[in-house]
Design a protein around this motif. Structure first.
Motif, PDB file in Angstrom:
ATOM      1  N   SER A  24       0.821  -1.216   0.000  1.00  0.00           N
ATOM      2  CA  SER A  24       0.000   0.000   0.000  1.00  0.00           C
ATOM      3  C   SER A  24       0.854   1.264   0.000  1.00  0.00           C
ATOM      4  O   SER A  24       0.346   2.360  -0.204  1.00  0.00           O
ATOM      5  CB  SER A  24      -0.937   0.012   1.209  1.00  0.00           C
ATOM      6  N   THR A  25       2.138   1.125   0.200  1.00  0.00           N
ATOM      7  CA  THR A  25       3.031   2.279   0.292  1.00  0.00           C
ATOM      8  C   THR A  25       3.426   2.837  -1.066  1.00  0.00           C
ATOM      9  O   THR A  25       3.967   3.932  -1.143  1.00  0.00           O
ATOM     10  CB  THR A  25       4.316   1.909   1.055  1.00  0.00           C
ATOM     11  N   ASP A  26       3.157   2.088  -2.126  1.00  0.00           N
ATOM     12  CA  ASP A  26       3.598   2.490  -3.459  1.00  0.00           C
ATOM     13  C   ASP A  26       2.684   1.834  -4.492  1.00  0.00           C
ATOM     14  O   ASP A  26       2.615   0.602  -4.559  1.00  0.00           O
ATOM     15  CB  ASP A  26       5.052   2.035  -3.647  1.00  0.00           C
ATOM     16  N   LYS A  27       2.018   2.641  -5.265  1.00  0.00           N
ATOM     17  CA  LYS A  27       1.078   2.119  -6.261  1.00  0.00           C
ATOM     18  C   LYS A  27       1.782   1.185  -7.262  1.00  0.00           C
ATOM     19  O   LYS A  27       1.245   0.152  -7.637  1.00  0.00           O
ATOM     20  CB  LYS A  27       0.410   3.283  -6.989  1.00  0.00           C
ATOM     21  N   GLU A  28       2.977   1.549  -7.654  1.00  0.00           N
ATOM     22  CA  GLU A  28       3.734   0.713  -8.589  1.00  0.00           C
ATOM     23  C   GLU A  28       4.095  -0.635  -7.952  1.00  0.00           C
ATOM     24  O   GLU A  28       4.003  -1.679  -8.602  1.00  0.00           O
ATOM     25  CB  GLU A  28       4.989   1.440  -9.051  1.00  0.00           C
ATOM     26  N   LEU A  29       4.492  -0.618  -6.694  1.00  0.00           N
ATOM     27  CA  LEU A  29       4.786  -1.859  -5.975  1.00  0.00           C
ATOM     28  C   LEU A  29       3.532  -2.712  -5.865  1.00  0.00           C
ATOM     29  O   LEU A  29       3.583  -3.928  -6.062  1.00  0.00           O
ATOM     30  CB  LEU A  29       5.353  -1.560  -4.585  1.00  0.00           C
TER      31      LEU A  29
END
Length: 146
Positions: A24-29
């Motif tokens: 949830s910390t990074d959309k790409e992740l």
């Protein structure tokens, strides 16, 4: 004065919550990881091989570090700290042995794992990160790699 014990929020029976919090910390992740689950398990999370799967997140982070794209690292490592502080032993081991040791093993040839992540690691994370290096290399690196 007694301190209140930390409440367990992350458990082996719900490791999906660990992945949700981390991705949830990074959309790409988030997109990357869900594609990985879809490709490896046809989306069936019950088939997940947790240490293998969290290593994919480690690879993602190493690639980002090598590109200098670290803007989401602060929040990501805040969440690893949260999991270490509020996880049962299995959730903690997934972070320490799965993610941290995975990054060190994978990144060892490509990055300086002794210090490349230091500015994002929080106190418990840094302690565990260094412990892993001490376990495999001894403590001499603390003087020679800083």
């Amino acid at each position: 004065m007694k301190t209140k014990p930390l409440q367990i929020q992350y458990t082996y029976s719900d490791l999906d919550k660990v992945y949700q919090v981390l991705t949830s910390t990074d959309k790409e992740l988030h997109t990357f990881f869900h594609k990985h689950i879809e490709n490896e398990y046809n989306g069936d999370k019950s088939l997940m091989l947790h240490y293998f799967d969290i290593a994919e997140i480690g690879k993602f982070l190493i690639d980002k570090l090598k590109k200098g794209d670290t803007s989401k690292f602060e929040l990501f490592f805040e969440k690893t700290e949260e999991i270490l502080n509020h996880g049962d032993a299995d959730a903690q081991n997934l972070i320490i042995v799965g993610l941290f040791e995975g990054i060190q093993n994978i990144g060892g040839k490509e990055i300086n794992y002794h210090s490349s992540f230091n500015k994002w690691l929080k106190p418990e994370s840094k302690l565990m990160w260094d412990y892993l290096i001490d376990f495999w290399e001894g403590t001499d690196w603390r003087n020679s790699k800083k």
